[in-house]
Write a protein that holds these residues in place. Structure first.
Motif, PDB file in Angstrom:
ATOM      1  N   LEU A 295       0.824  -1.206   0.000  1.00  0.00           N
ATOM      2  CA  LEU A 295       0.000   0.000   0.000  1.00  0.00           C
ATOM      3  C   LEU A 295       0.863   1.263   0.000  1.00  0.00           C
ATOM      4  O   LEU A 295       0.539   2.241  -0.688  1.00  0.00           O
ATOM      5  CB  LEU A 295      -0.957  -0.013   1.189  1.00  0.00           C
ATOM      6  CG  LEU A 295      -2.003  -1.140   1.175  1.00  0.00           C
ATOM      7  CD1 LEU A 295      -2.809  -1.145   2.466  1.00  0.00           C
ATOM      8  CD2 LEU A 295      -2.914  -1.043  -0.039  1.00  0.00           C
ATOM      9  N   ASN A 296       1.961   1.249   0.746  1.00  0.00           N
ATOM     10  CA  ASN A 296       2.882   2.398   0.727  1.00  0.00           C
ATOM     11  C   ASN A 296       3.407   2.639  -0.687  1.00  0.00           C
ATOM     12  O   ASN A 296       3.456   3.778  -1.160  1.00  0.00           O
ATOM     13  CB  ASN A 296       4.067   2.174   1.671  1.00  0.00           C
ATOM     14  CG  ASN A 296       3.706   2.370   3.122  1.00  0.00           C
ATOM     15  OD1 ASN A 296       2.790   3.103   3.468  1.00  0.00           O
ATOM     16  ND2 ASN A 296       4.433   1.696   3.994  1.00  0.00           N
TER      17      ASN A 296
ATOM     18  N   PHE B 215       0.429   3.951  -3.070  1.00  0.00           N
ATOM     19  CA  PHE B 215      -0.083   5.299  -2.853  1.00  0.00           C
ATOM     20  C   PHE B 215       1.000   6.357  -2.716  1.00  0.00           C
ATOM     21  O   PHE B 215       0.862   7.456  -3.258  1.00  0.00           O
ATOM     22  CB  PHE B 215      -1.008   5.307  -1.636  1.00  0.00           C
ATOM     23  CG  PHE B 215      -2.189   4.386  -1.806  1.00  0.00           C
ATOM     24  CD1 PHE B 215      -3.015   4.485  -2.916  1.00  0.00           C
ATOM     25  CD2 PHE B 215      -2.460   3.405  -0.876  1.00  0.00           C
ATOM     26  CE1 PHE B 215      -4.098   3.633  -3.102  1.00  0.00           C
ATOM     27  CE2 PHE B 215      -3.545   2.554  -1.037  1.00  0.00           C
ATOM     28  CZ  PHE B 215      -4.367   2.662  -2.149  1.00  0.00           C
ATOM     29  N   ASP B 216       2.076   6.042  -2.025  1.00  0.00           N
ATOM     30  CA  ASP B 216       3.129   7.039  -1.801  1.00  0.00           C
ATOM     31  C   ASP B 216       4.132   7.101  -2.951  1.00  0.00           C
ATOM     32  O   ASP B 216       4.515   8.169  -3.397  1.00  0.00           O
ATOM     33  CB  ASP B 216       3.862   6.762  -0.484  1.00  0.00           C
ATOM     34  CG  ASP B 216       2.940   6.822   0.727  1.00  0.00           C
ATOM     35  OD1 ASP B 216       1.881   7.475   0.640  1.00  0.00           O
ATOM     36  OD2 ASP B 216       3.268   6.198   1.751  1.00  0.00           O
TER      37      ASP B 216
ATOM     38  N   GLN C 137      -6.203   2.954   7.862  1.00  0.00           N
ATOM     39  CA  GLN C 137      -7.007   4.104   7.460  1.00  0.00           C
ATOM     40  C   GLN C 137      -7.505   4.889   8.676  1.00  0.00           C
ATOM     41  O   GLN C 137      -7.573   6.112   8.630  1.00  0.00           O
ATOM     42  CB  GLN C 137      -8.149   3.670   6.548  1.00  0.00           C
ATOM     43  CG  GLN C 137      -7.601   3.270   5.175  1.00  0.00           C
ATOM     44  CD  GLN C 137      -8.657   3.026   4.132  1.00  0.00           C
ATOM     45  OE1 GLN C 137      -9.596   2.259   4.354  1.00  0.00           O
ATOM     46  NE2 GLN C 137      -8.501   3.655   2.978  1.00  0.00           N
TER      47      GLN C 137
ATOM     48  N   LYS D 114      -3.573   6.936   7.521  1.00  0.00           N
ATOM     49  CA  LYS D 114      -2.828   6.575   6.305  1.00  0.00           C
ATOM     50  C   LYS D 114      -3.818   6.318   5.179  1.00  0.00           C
ATOM     51  O   LYS D 114      -4.919   5.843   5.395  1.00  0.00           O
ATOM     52  CB  LYS D 114      -1.977   5.325   6.530  1.00  0.00           C
ATOM     53  CG  LYS D 114      -0.792   5.573   7.468  1.00  0.00           C
ATOM     54  CD  LYS D 114       0.177   4.435   7.424  1.00  0.00           C
ATOM     55  CE  LYS D 114       1.079   4.661   6.234  1.00  0.00           C
ATOM     56  NZ  LYS D 114       2.241   3.784   6.186  1.00  0.00           N
ATOM     57  N   PHE D 115      -3.390   6.649   3.988  1.00  0.00           N
ATOM     58  CA  PHE D 115      -4.160   6.354   2.783  1.00  0.00           C
ATOM     59  C   PHE D 115      -5.536   7.031   2.796  1.00  0.00           C
ATOM     60  O   PHE D 115      -6.538   6.464   2.374  1.00  0.00           O
ATOM     61  CB  PHE D 115      -4.288   4.843   2.573  1.00  0.00           C
ATOM     62  CG  PHE D 115      -3.014   4.097   2.836  1.00  0.00           C
ATOM     63  CD1 PHE D 115      -1.833   4.444   2.187  1.00  0.00           C
ATOM     64  CD2 PHE D 115      -2.973   3.065   3.753  1.00  0.00           C
ATOM     65  CE1 PHE D 115      -0.654   3.750   2.429  1.00  0.00           C
ATOM     66  CE2 PHE D 115      -1.807   2.376   4.014  1.00  0.00           C
ATOM     67  CZ  PHE D 115      -0.640   2.719   3.351  1.00  0.00           C
TER      68      PHE D 115
ATOM     69  N   LYS E 240      -8.301   7.100  -0.125  1.00  0.00           N
ATOM     70  CA  LYS E 240      -7.890   6.048  -1.062  1.00  0.00           C
ATOM     71  C   LYS E 240      -8.886   4.894  -0.954  1.00  0.00           C
ATOM     72  O   LYS E 240      -9.391   4.594   0.120  1.00  0.00           O
ATOM     73  CB  LYS E 240      -6.486   5.535  -0.755  1.00  0.00           C
ATOM     74  CG  LYS E 240      -5.419   6.617  -0.756  1.00  0.00           C
ATOM     75  CD  LYS E 240      -5.233   7.233  -2.110  1.00  0.00           C
ATOM     76  CE  LYS E 240      -4.108   8.239  -2.096  1.00  0.00           C
ATOM     77  NZ  LYS E 240      -3.897   8.842  -3.408  1.00  0.00           N
TER      78      LYS E 240
END
Length: 165
Positions: A67-68, A71-72, A120, A124-125, A128
């Motif tokens: 996920l990092n 998205f990042d 979430q 974070k995220f 998204k």
């Protein structure tokens, strides 16, 4: 019965082939984007990414690392996780599951969905879309990506449907 199964299989396969690699248009969630473009916006995403819960996938990574990166590092707007719908001996972080392997559908319920929700809630995220799908070893075909989506990604109803599949 065979004709119904054959129709179902052909339908799933057709949809999977049709949508492979096509961008997904999804209406914007926040009011600012809706004001800029009331017709919606294009969103970047990926539906075929594996985590360590797919034991047989080389180079897979923990759920949080995946996920990092999505998205990042790559600026995605949504992510569909597609671990193999088989037995899994590892959790979302890649650690062995106490007691031995469990069905992936159970691993999604026990590890993946709660971790997504936790991340979430921690902020974070933000904004998204993340959902857990799976890769099915389809008879007479190599494999196909499946996602069972309801009103809310990761909802108990959606997770139960994946488990029943």
């Amino acid at each position: 019965m065979i004709n119904k199964f054959r129709s179902f299989t052909v339908s799933v396969l057709s949809i999977a082939i049709l949508f492979q690699g096509l961008p997904v248009a999804v209406a914007a969630k926040d009011a600012e984007d809706n004001q800029k473009n009331p017709g919606g916006r294009w969103m970047k995403g990926e539906y075929h990414a594996h985590t360590t819960q797919s034991d047989d996938t080389e180079g897979s990574q923990s759920l949080e690392s995946l996920l990092n990166n999505a998205f990042d590092k790559y600026g995605m707007d949504w992510m569909g996780i597609s671990d193999h719908l088989r037995m899994s001996s590892r959790n979302d972080e890649g650690h062995l599951i106490p007691g031995g392997p469990i069905p992936l559908s159970q691993g999604i319920i026990q590890y993946q969905a709660p971790k997504i929700e936790q991340l979430q809630k921690e902020g974070k995220f933000k904004n998204k879309v993340i959902f857990s799908g799976f890769e099915w070893d389809m008879p007479t075909y190599e494999h196909v990506g499946i996602g069972i989506l309801g009103d809310q990604p990761g909802s108990p109803k959606s997770l139960k449907a994946g488990n029943q599949f």
